[in-house]
Design an enzyme around this catalytic site. Structure first.
Site, PDB file in Angstrom:
ATOM      1  N   SER A 185      71.907  -1.512 -37.970  1.00 22.19           N
ATOM      2  CA  SER A 185      73.116  -0.357 -38.643  1.00 22.19           C
ATOM      3  C   SER A 185      73.087   0.033 -40.029  1.00 22.19           C
ATOM      4  O   SER A 185      71.993   0.331 -40.842  1.00 22.19           O
ATOM      5  CB  SER A 185      73.760  -0.557 -37.561  1.00 22.19           C
ATOM      6  N   HIS A 196      69.606   1.832 -35.500  1.00 24.16           N
ATOM      7  CA  HIS A 196      71.151   2.887 -35.269  1.00 24.16           C
ATOM      8  C   HIS A 196      70.922   4.514 -36.296  1.00 24.16           C
ATOM      9  O   HIS A 196      71.450   3.960 -37.031  1.00 24.16           O
ATOM     10  CB  HIS A 196      73.121   2.064 -35.352  1.00 24.16           C
ATOM     11  N   ASP A 221      77.377  -5.147 -32.072  1.00 21.85           N
ATOM     12  CA  ASP A 221      76.289  -4.366 -31.411  1.00 21.85           C
ATOM     13  C   ASP A 221      75.559  -5.767 -32.406  1.00 21.85           C
ATOM     14  O   ASP A 221      74.976  -5.277 -32.912  1.00 21.85           O
ATOM     15  CB  ASP A 221      75.772  -3.004 -31.826  1.00 21.85           C
TER      16      ASP A 221
END
Length: 341
Positions: A157, A184, A277
């Site tokens: 991310s 992401h 996540d």
């Protein structure tokens, strides 16, 4: 959320003020005219989120992001005009820890609610991420038939583009495993990220398409706002469910799908990023006997996701970024790239 705006153009800063005024749940706490002023303002009054422009005098958004993440870290959303033209700068800022990017809303062209919708959607997604609490949900995975070739599954991310570039730079063209990445990033920027990573990789880097197969010596990157999953033992595809994930695509959903179909050889890697996540999904993979790696704190632009993984013992190894490629090569019996003369 308490929000700071960084933009040297009065009309763009005013457009963002008007957008924030539409959402009383968010509070504008300060405005900075360039990156240097933003660094100082953030140290005096750190907001929950900074809306950061890219191109500014004295200090641009990339350097400002780097300094803020080092000195007084907080969530950063790149809000800038002509994002496609500035794609390389967007990825550079994300490499320093920015979470995402969106176009600057414009004054006088549309209803403010319409022009500001994309910005507010990004802000609300980050607000959920910043306030995210561990819900205690457990992912489950069932063993099935192994893919016919080794697989490296990577999640990343904030800070991920630069981390991915370093890993790919240090892997050989004949790397004996397929690499599948969930980063992401807004689907609009995924093609540009593929091109950018391709400049750092000896292996071809492509967007993952419905029905693609994971082939050794290739790198596939999630390319839509749906979740990338393995739909069979080696075949990839996209799914809109689950719909309640903060990030789309979700690393947890991806890792969990890998766990359902793969009994090895497989390595799971979780890199820099805000939130958690991927941590539970990585734990699923380790619980199934696969080797798992989390990036360490010292080399993470944002030590959120890998920290969450380390906290729940999801990682077999916690490694600095500069050791991950060599570890992958060691585990899979490949040779690193030759030193350039």
């Amino acid at each position: 959320m308490r929000i700071g705006i960084v933009n040297d153009k009065m009309i763009e800063a005013e457009a963002m003020r008007r957008v924030l005024a539409l959402a009383p749940r968010h509070q504008l706490v300060w405005t900075a005219n360039d990156g240097a002023e933003a660094v100082d303002m953030c140290m005096r009054d750190r907001p929950d989120l900074i809306l950061m422009d890219l191109v500014m005098p004295q200090m641009d958004g990339i350097e400002a992001t780097r300094r803020i993440m080092a000195q007084s870290p907080c969530a950063i959303l790149i809000v800038t005009a002509d994002i496609e033209t500035n794609a390389a700068r967007v990825f550079a800022a994300m490499g320093q820890g920015a979470l995402d990017a969106v176009d600057t809303p414009l004054l006088g062209t549309d209803d403010p609610e319409v022009s500001g919708r994309a910005v507010l959607a990004k802000i609300d997604a980050i607000a959920r991420l910043v306030g995210e609490k561990n819900s205690g949900r457990r992912l489950t995975a069932n063993r099935n038939v192994a893919p016919s070739s080794p697989l490296v599954a990577i999640g990343a991310s904030a800070g991920g583009p630069a981390a991915l570039a370093e890993i790919l730079t240090n892997l050989p063209r004949n790397f004996p495993a397929a690499i599948v990445i969930v980063q992401h990033v807004d689907a609009r920027f995924a093609p540009g990220l593929v091109n950018w990573l391709g400049q750092h990789s000896a292996m071809p880097v492509k967007l993952a398409c419905e029905g693609d197969r994971a082939v050794p010596g290739t790198v596939l990157l999630a390319g839509t706002d749906d979740h990338l999953v393995f739909k069979s033992k080696a075949q990839l595809g996209y799914t809109s469910t689950p719909i309640d994930q903060i990030y789309r695509p979700s690393i947890d959903v991806f890792f969990n799908s890998v766990g359902r179909v793969c009994s090895g050889p497989l390595i799971g890697v979780l890199l820099t990023g805000m939130g958690s996540d991927g941590a539970q999904g990585l734990k699923v993979l380790r619980g199934l006997g696969h080797y798992t790696i989390a990036q360490d704190q010292a080399t993470s632009a944002v030590y959120g996701m890998p920290k969450a993984a380390a906290t729940i013992a999801a990682a077999t190894d916690v490694l600095p970024l500069n050791r991950i490629a060599s570890k992958l090569a060691e585990l899979l019996g490949s040779q690193p790239p030759l030193e350039k003369l």
